[in-house]
Design a protein around this motif. Structure first.
Motif, PDB file in Angstrom:
ATOM      1  N   ALA A 189       0.562  -0.881   0.185  1.00  0.00           N
ATOM      2  CA  ALA A 189      -0.016  -0.273  -0.167  1.00  0.00           C
ATOM      3  C   ALA A 189       0.797   1.106   0.223  1.00  0.00           C
ATOM      4  O   ALA A 189       1.495   1.916   0.983  1.00  0.00           O
ATOM      5  CB  ALA A 189      -0.688   0.051   1.182  1.00  0.00           C
ATOM      6  N   ASP A 190       0.935   1.752  -1.336  1.00  0.00           N
ATOM      7  CA  ASP A 190       1.456   3.585  -0.796  1.00  0.00           C
ATOM      8  C   ASP A 190       0.834   4.192  -2.270  1.00  0.00           C
ATOM      9  O   ASP A 190       0.484   3.505  -2.956  1.00  0.00           O
ATOM     10  CB  ASP A 190       3.282   2.584  -1.573  1.00  0.00           C
ATOM     11  CG  ASP A 190       3.772   4.265  -1.025  1.00  0.00           C
ATOM     12  OD1 ASP A 190       3.877   5.377  -2.621  1.00  0.00           O
ATOM     13  OD2 ASP A 190       5.147   4.045  -0.487  1.00  0.00           O
ATOM     14  N   ASP A 191       0.488   5.356  -2.139  1.00  0.00           N
ATOM     15  CA  ASP A 191       0.046   6.045  -3.200  1.00  0.00           C
ATOM     16  C   ASP A 191       0.728   6.568  -4.410  1.00  0.00           C
ATOM     17  O   ASP A 191       0.359   6.728  -5.672  1.00  0.00           O
ATOM     18  CB  ASP A 191      -0.195   7.391  -2.459  1.00  0.00           C
ATOM     19  CG  ASP A 191       0.870   8.538  -2.405  1.00  0.00           C
ATOM     20  OD1 ASP A 191       2.065   8.031  -1.134  1.00  0.00           O
ATOM     21  OD2 ASP A 191       0.328   9.593  -2.119  1.00  0.00           O
ATOM     22  N   HIS A 192       1.741   6.060  -4.428  1.00  0.00           N
ATOM     23  CA  HIS A 192       3.393   6.251  -5.557  1.00  0.00           C
ATOM     24  C   HIS A 192       3.322   4.572  -5.930  1.00  0.00           C
ATOM     25  O   HIS A 192       3.967   3.937  -5.871  1.00  0.00           O
ATOM     26  CB  HIS A 192       4.353   6.819  -5.608  1.00  0.00           C
ATOM     27  CG  HIS A 192       4.431   8.995  -4.459  1.00  0.00           C
ATOM     28  ND1 HIS A 192       4.467   8.211  -3.213  1.00  0.00           N
ATOM     29  CD2 HIS A 192       4.050   9.481  -5.458  1.00  0.00           C
ATOM     30  CE1 HIS A 192       3.954   9.819  -2.864  1.00  0.00           C
ATOM     31  NE2 HIS A 192       4.268  10.298  -3.918  1.00  0.00           N
ATOM     32  N   GLU A 193       2.579   4.668  -7.663  1.00  0.00           N
ATOM     33  CA  GLU A 193       2.925   3.314  -8.148  1.00  0.00           C
ATOM     34  C   GLU A 193       4.027   3.090  -8.371  1.00  0.00           C
ATOM     35  O   GLU A 193       4.959   2.257  -8.377  1.00  0.00           O
ATOM     36  CB  GLU A 193       1.702   3.817  -9.912  1.00  0.00           C
ATOM     37  CG  GLU A 193       1.786   2.886 -10.154  1.00  0.00           C
ATOM     38  CD  GLU A 193       3.458   1.834 -10.844  1.00  0.00           C
ATOM     39  OE1 GLU A 193       2.946   0.645 -11.269  1.00  0.00           O
ATOM     40  OE2 GLU A 193       4.299   2.924 -11.902  1.00  0.00           O
ATOM     41  N   ARG A 237       5.748   1.202  -5.167  1.00  0.00           N
ATOM     42  CA  ARG A 237       4.662   0.200  -5.535  1.00  0.00           C
ATOM     43  C   ARG A 237       5.689  -0.805  -6.665  1.00  0.00           C
ATOM     44  O   ARG A 237       5.410  -2.179  -6.267  1.00  0.00           O
ATOM     45  CB  ARG A 237       3.823   0.345  -5.661  1.00  0.00           C
ATOM     46  CG  ARG A 237       2.274   1.185  -4.826  1.00  0.00           C
ATOM     47  CD  ARG A 237       1.317   0.209  -5.210  1.00  0.00           C
ATOM     48  NE  ARG A 237       0.145   0.761  -5.932  1.00  0.00           N
ATOM     49  CZ  ARG A 237       0.207   1.991  -6.653  1.00  0.00           C
ATOM     50  NH1 ARG A 237       0.200   3.225  -5.879  1.00  0.00           N
ATOM     51  NH2 ARG A 237      -0.453   2.006  -8.006  1.00  0.00           N
ATOM     52  N   GLU A 280      -2.616  -4.800  -4.049  1.00  0.00           N
ATOM     53  CA  GLU A 280      -1.778  -3.439  -4.474  1.00  0.00           C
ATOM     54  C   GLU A 280      -3.533  -2.248  -3.716  1.00  0.00           C
ATOM     55  O   GLU A 280      -4.443  -2.648  -4.226  1.00  0.00           O
ATOM     56  CB  GLU A 280      -1.111  -2.927  -5.071  1.00  0.00           C
ATOM     57  CG  GLU A 280      -0.164  -3.642  -6.042  1.00  0.00           C
ATOM     58  CD  GLU A 280       0.800  -2.857  -6.685  1.00  0.00           C
ATOM     59  OE1 GLU A 280       0.490  -2.259  -7.176  1.00  0.00           O
ATOM     60  OE2 GLU A 280       1.158  -3.899  -7.656  1.00  0.00           O
ATOM     61  N   ALA A 316      -3.509   2.287  -3.324  1.00  0.00           N
ATOM     62  CA  ALA A 316      -2.848   3.010  -3.234  1.00  0.00           C
ATOM     63  C   ALA A 316      -3.595   4.994  -2.195  1.00  0.00           C
ATOM     64  O   ALA A 316      -3.663   5.273  -2.342  1.00  0.00           O
ATOM     65  CB  ALA A 316      -4.022   3.923  -5.050  1.00  0.00           C
ATOM     66  N   ASN A 317      -4.040   3.852  -1.040  1.00  0.00           N
ATOM     67  CA  ASN A 317      -4.938   4.876  -0.371  1.00  0.00           C
ATOM     68  C   ASN A 317      -5.075   3.870   1.090  1.00  0.00           C
ATOM     69  O   ASN A 317      -5.079   3.082   0.863  1.00  0.00           O
ATOM     70  CB  ASN A 317      -5.997   6.132  -0.604  1.00  0.00           C
ATOM     71  CG  ASN A 317      -6.840   5.261  -0.710  1.00  0.00           C
ATOM     72  OD1 ASN A 317      -7.844   3.914   0.013  1.00  0.00           O
ATOM     73  ND2 ASN A 317      -7.797   4.886  -1.656  1.00  0.00           N
ATOM     74  N   GLU A 340      -8.454   2.051   0.797  1.00  0.00           N
ATOM     75  CA  GLU A 340      -8.526   0.545   0.061  1.00  0.00           C
ATOM     76  C   GLU A 340      -7.447  -0.175   0.474  1.00  0.00           C
ATOM     77  O   GLU A 340      -7.751  -1.126   0.116  1.00  0.00           O
ATOM     78  CB  GLU A 340      -7.412   0.335  -1.069  1.00  0.00           C
ATOM     79  CG  GLU A 340      -7.817   0.311  -2.288  1.00  0.00           C
ATOM     80  CD  GLU A 340      -7.123   0.604  -3.808  1.00  0.00           C
ATOM     81  OE1 GLU A 340      -6.821  -0.146  -4.997  1.00  0.00           O
ATOM     82  OE2 GLU A 340      -5.958   1.180  -3.726  1.00  0.00           O
ATOM     83  N   MET A 367      -0.545   8.550   3.211  1.00  0.00           N
ATOM     84  CA  MET A 367      -1.509   8.359   2.138  1.00  0.00           C
ATOM     85  C   MET A 367      -2.469   8.737   2.518  1.00  0.00           C
ATOM     86  O   MET A 367      -2.799   9.152   3.379  1.00  0.00           O
ATOM     87  CB  MET A 367      -1.731   5.920   1.882  1.00  0.00           C
ATOM     88  CG  MET A 367      -0.754   5.839   1.784  1.00  0.00           C
ATOM     89  SD  MET A 367      -0.911   4.003   1.616  1.00  0.00           S
ATOM     90  CE  MET A 367      -1.742   3.749   3.424  1.00  0.00           C
TER      91      MET A 367
END
Length: 227
Positions: A13-17, A20, A38, A40-41, A44, A63
């Motif tokens: 889980a990380d808001d930067h692709e 990830r 995966e 992004a916030n 989620e 996040m």
């Protein structure tokens, strides 16, 4: 066979692709490990942890839509079998304490991902605490320097009983009350009673302080990992 050699399901889980993607690359090397989802916030991350039931959730601290602390707390409450490794840029003992209080067992600086993430996942999957070495020194030195408040220090001279040591070991390594009860063959209410007595006897006020107590008194190092 060690836990690290077994199949390990991981949520990232990380808001930067881009981050990830980098984490996925790092986690490909160990045999049997698989990134099953995966996020992004934070919201989620909680939803996917509930749905996928991963062994490990790697959670970015910063996040949108629920931060990493909130996400970690909810994941540990709703999916207690999932252990959490937090990623952050913060090098502070205060933040480490907040992360441990939320229920995470791993604390990895983003600048140390390539060097320490795999080891963090290995340790946390075995129920061990993992702190990035750079912050581990800061945390332990800061805690030893400041110590406990006078009244707490006086109380901390009390020695825990063998049963209380078992409870301390399990709580300090991230186990939820339900897991502790099942492992020790006692009721959840009994676990809660033990925890309250331990905190009062040792003059502690949070899981982070209990974890520091366990490290300082070599209780964590003596813990037998029960598979």
């Amino acid at each position: 066979m060690s836990r690290a050699a077994k199949k390990l399901c991981i949520l990232v889980a990380d808001d930067h692709e881009l981050i990830r993607r980098g984490i996925r690359g790092l986690l490909r090397a160990p045999r049997g490990w698989k990134v099953v989802g995966e996020a992004a916030n934070g919201r989620e991350a909680i939803e996917k942890a509930n749905k996928l039931k991963p062994d490990i959730a790697i959670v970015d601290l910063a996040m949108p839509d629920l931060d990493g602390l909130q996400a970690t707390r909810k994941i540990r409450e709703e999916s207690p079998a999932t252990q959490v490794v937090v990623l952050t840029m913060h090098e502070s003992d205060q933040m480490v304490r907040r992360v441990l209080d939320a229920g995470a067992l791993g604390y990895v600086l983003k600048s140390d991902l390539a060097t320490h993430l795999v080891n963090a996942v290995k340790d946390v999957s075995a129920g061990k605490l993992f702190l990035t070495p750079r912050v581990s020194d800061i945390v332990l030195k800061g805690f030893l320097k400041t110590g406990n408040p006078p009244e707490a220090a006086e109380q901390s001279q009390a020695r825990p009983t063998p049963r209380e040591v078992e409870i301390i070991q399990l709580v300090a390594t991230g186990k939820a009350n339900k897991e502790i009860a099942a492992q020790l063959g006692i009721t959840v209410r009994t676990v809660e009673t033990h925890r309250a007595k331990i905190m009062n006897k040792l003059g502690l006020h949070s899981v982070a302080e209990l974890t520091h107590y366990a490290i300082r008194n070599k209780i964590l190092s003596e813990r037998r990992i029960l598979e």
